[in-house]
Design a protein around this motif. Sequence first.
Motif, PDB file in Angstrom:
ATOM      1  N   MET A 211       0.890  -1.284  -0.105  1.00 31.88           N
ATOM      2  CA  MET A 211      -0.108   0.070  -0.005  1.00 31.88           C
ATOM      3  C   MET A 211       0.995   1.279  -0.017  1.00 31.88           C
ATOM      4  O   MET A 211       0.527   2.376  -0.508  1.00 31.88           O
ATOM      5  N   ASP A 212       2.073   1.150   0.663  1.00 35.38           N
ATOM      6  CA  ASP A 212       2.950   2.163   0.499  1.00 35.38           C
ATOM      7  C   ASP A 212       3.580   2.536  -0.637  1.00 35.38           C
ATOM      8  O   ASP A 212       3.388   3.279  -1.344  1.00 35.38           O
ATOM      9  N   VAL A 213       4.163   1.475  -1.462  1.00 35.53           N
ATOM     10  CA  VAL A 213       4.799   1.497  -2.537  1.00 35.53           C
ATOM     11  C   VAL A 213       4.066   2.076  -3.895  1.00 35.53           C
ATOM     12  O   VAL A 213       4.272   2.580  -4.694  1.00 35.53           O
ATOM     13  N   ALA A 214       2.760   1.357  -3.682  1.00 29.19           N
ATOM     14  CA  ALA A 214       1.580   1.691  -4.790  1.00 29.19           C
ATOM     15  C   ALA A 214       0.840   2.955  -4.628  1.00 29.19           C
ATOM     16  O   ALA A 214       0.011   3.249  -5.581  1.00 29.19           O
ATOM     17  N   GLY A 215       1.228   3.797  -3.711  1.00 21.88           N
ATOM     18  CA  GLY A 215       0.456   5.127  -3.538  1.00 21.88           C
ATOM     19  C   GLY A 215      -0.654   4.940  -2.775  1.00 21.88           C
ATOM     20  O   GLY A 215      -1.206   5.966  -2.733  1.00 21.88           O
ATOM     21  N   VAL A 216      -1.086   3.947  -2.319  1.00 19.58           N
ATOM     22  CA  VAL A 216      -2.576   3.998  -1.762  1.00 19.58           C
ATOM     23  C   VAL A 216      -2.584   4.446  -0.407  1.00 19.58           C
ATOM     24  O   VAL A 216      -3.614   5.423  -0.100  1.00 19.58           O
ATOM     25  N   LEU A 217      -1.659   4.643   0.313  1.00 20.23           N
ATOM     26  CA  LEU A 217      -1.497   5.355   1.427  1.00 20.23           C
ATOM     27  C   LEU A 217      -1.307   6.776   1.288  1.00 20.23           C
ATOM     28  O   LEU A 217      -1.549   7.386   2.402  1.00 20.23           O
ATOM     29  N   ALA A 293      -6.160  -6.599  -6.704  1.00 22.15           N
ATOM     30  CA  ALA A 293      -6.129  -6.455  -8.258  1.00 22.15           C
ATOM     31  C   ALA A 293      -5.478  -5.044  -8.437  1.00 22.15           C
ATOM     32  O   ALA A 293      -4.619  -4.951  -9.398  1.00 22.15           O
ATOM     33  N   THR A 294      -5.466  -4.008  -7.542  1.00 20.04           N
ATOM     34  CA  THR A 294      -4.963  -2.718  -7.804  1.00 20.04           C
ATOM     35  C   THR A 294      -3.427  -2.942  -7.484  1.00 20.04           C
ATOM     36  O   THR A 294      -2.714  -2.499  -8.484  1.00 20.04           O
ATOM     37  N   ILE A 295      -3.205  -3.841  -6.486  1.00 18.95           N
ATOM     38  CA  ILE A 295      -1.579  -4.123  -6.348  1.00 18.95           C
ATOM     39  C   ILE A 295      -1.088  -4.806  -7.407  1.00 18.95           C
ATOM     40  O   ILE A 295      -0.041  -4.519  -7.870  1.00 18.95           O
ATOM     41  N   ASP A 296      -1.902  -5.735  -7.972  1.00 16.50           N
ATOM     42  CA  ASP A 296      -1.198  -6.713  -9.069  1.00 16.50           C
ATOM     43  C   ASP A 296      -1.045  -5.796 -10.431  1.00 16.50           C
ATOM     44  O   ASP A 296      -0.183  -5.985 -10.858  1.00 16.50           O
ATOM     45  N   SER A 300       2.541  -5.067 -12.067  1.00 13.81           N
ATOM     46  CA  SER A 300       2.994  -5.151 -13.662  1.00 13.81           C
ATOM     47  C   SER A 300       3.338  -4.132 -14.224  1.00 13.81           C
ATOM     48  O   SER A 300       4.446  -4.055 -14.823  1.00 13.81           O
ATOM     49  N   GLN A 301       2.711  -2.787 -13.823  1.00 13.61           N
ATOM     50  CA  GLN A 301       3.314  -1.643 -14.318  1.00 13.61           C
ATOM     51  C   GLN A 301       4.351  -1.382 -14.025  1.00 13.61           C
ATOM     52  O   GLN A 301       5.307  -0.629 -14.975  1.00 13.61           O
ATOM     53  N   ASN A 302       4.853  -1.671 -13.042  1.00 12.12           N
ATOM     54  CA  ASN A 302       6.410  -1.139 -12.253  1.00 12.12           C
ATOM     55  C   ASN A 302       7.421  -2.276 -12.382  1.00 12.12           C
ATOM     56  O   ASN A 302       8.355  -1.859 -11.428  1.00 12.12           O
TER      57      ASN A 302
END
Length: 440
Positions: A211-217, A293-296, A300-302
């Motif tokens: 959640m941190d790296v994907a910007g969710v937080l 799914a958001t994390i997945d 993939s994109q990163n």
Amino acid sequence: MRTTTVIIGAGHAGLAMSRWLTQRSIDHVILERGEVANSWKTERWDSLRLLTPNWQSRLPGYGYEGGDPDGFRTMPETIAFIERYARVISAPVRTHTKVSALRRSGEGYKVSTDQGDWHCQAVVLATGACNIPQVPALAEGLPPGIATFTPISYRNPGQLEEGGVLVVGASASGTQIAEEIQRSGRRVTLAVGEHVRVPRLYRGKDIQWWMDVAGVLDERYDEVDDIVRARNVPSLQLAGSPQRRTVDLNALSGIGVKLIGRLAGIHQGQAQFSGSLPNLCALADLKMNRLLATIDAWASQNGYDNKVGPAQRFEPTQVEASPPLAMDLTKGEIKTIIWASGFRPDYSWLEVPVLDRKGRIRHDGGVVEAPGLYLMGIPFLRRRKSSLIDGAGDDARDLSAHLASYLGHRASVPRLERQVTPGRSSAPPSSMSASTTTPG
Ligand SMILES: Cc1cc2nc3c(=O)[nH]c(=O)nc-3n(C[C@H](O)[C@H](O)[C@H](O)COP(=O)(O)OP(=O)(O)OC[C@H]3O[C@@H](n4cnc5c(N)ncnc54)[C@H](O)[C@@H]3O)c2cc1C
């Protein structure tokens, strides 16, 4: 006594703001009714560990430097961490100073305490979001002979009589306490309302890391569709343990905890439960899968797909199709009830008219609807991470900038003397960025 800014509360939020005010050369004091890290010292149960990994406790200019970044701090470790921060930043804390009233006074504020009054131009409310446990009104219908606790009064299973325990609420506190009591040999029934299910580990990494790296937080309060709703979302079903266990409803029923619907009423000794349990669990599963799914997609994109484990999906939450809708509380099977039904802040001392009809402070991302008044440390104040230790740094940076500009605009009409607070570090810190300790 006079200063430019009073911060009320010496938890991590008040301290993070102090660090930024020092950086901006704004003189201030922190008034604290107890001691630094008072909430962690006096209001938490014995076995609690942070549910955020060590690397994630980042405060301005200060982070984790030990050898276990993926571990979870115990309460004594958390207290030591916050106390050390107060020392490192030479925070001007006045301990054992309880604020009994905050009022407008001329162009500024008067802060009344049991150690005298302070006059200032700006005030930061950092008194915490979890001062009062939310016990539902229906608790008044409880038959006699049942002991009750809240996450603030509960310390350990040794306090409880032998016999059945009903835990009301299945968010972070309720699930953790239910697990501990069940493992103590008492039979626990968990009343489950709306909840947020997440796995502790996903694709081999901590969910907080994702959640941190994907910007969710980092999602901002002015980017979400419904900020009122976002601020009321229950805490994640998450626990910190050396084994990095997932403590979701399946894990709890696996050790014998009985799951039951949301407590809807108590009438003539009968507890009544909602029949919504299967639906609420299905909804929580759905939302968890959406997050995964958001994390997945982000992974993939990163370019993470080859660096982490494969995508996972977890067993749906197992519940009875028709869970019981009632329980007789007069039979003596339930000896204790734990109200883990949330917390609310205590603003009983706040005499500035900024509360809405539900008792919440009216504010825009922490800028309160009263000149020179700021708020810190409440859920989704400015970002999804605002109520976490890790969220205070960014919020304090933004709000201290607003506060500095507010004071600057007022500088032409100085009504209150600026005064250097004794004991404050005079040298501005070299770096104000949060620790860059690499997570995971
Ligand atoms: C059970 C629980 C577990 C949590 N686990 C985590 C976790 O794992 N990771 C994480 O990042 N966050 C966690 N949090 C959330 C959050 O970090 C804590 O709530 C944290 O204590 C909030 O920090 P704060 O500085 O905003 O408030 P607090 O730490 O509550 O500090 C507020 C301070 O204000 C003082 N105060 C209050 N009223 C007055 C007054 N009238 N006069 C003077 N002083 C006053 C209090 O004594 C207190 O010291 C948890 C919260 C709870 C309740």
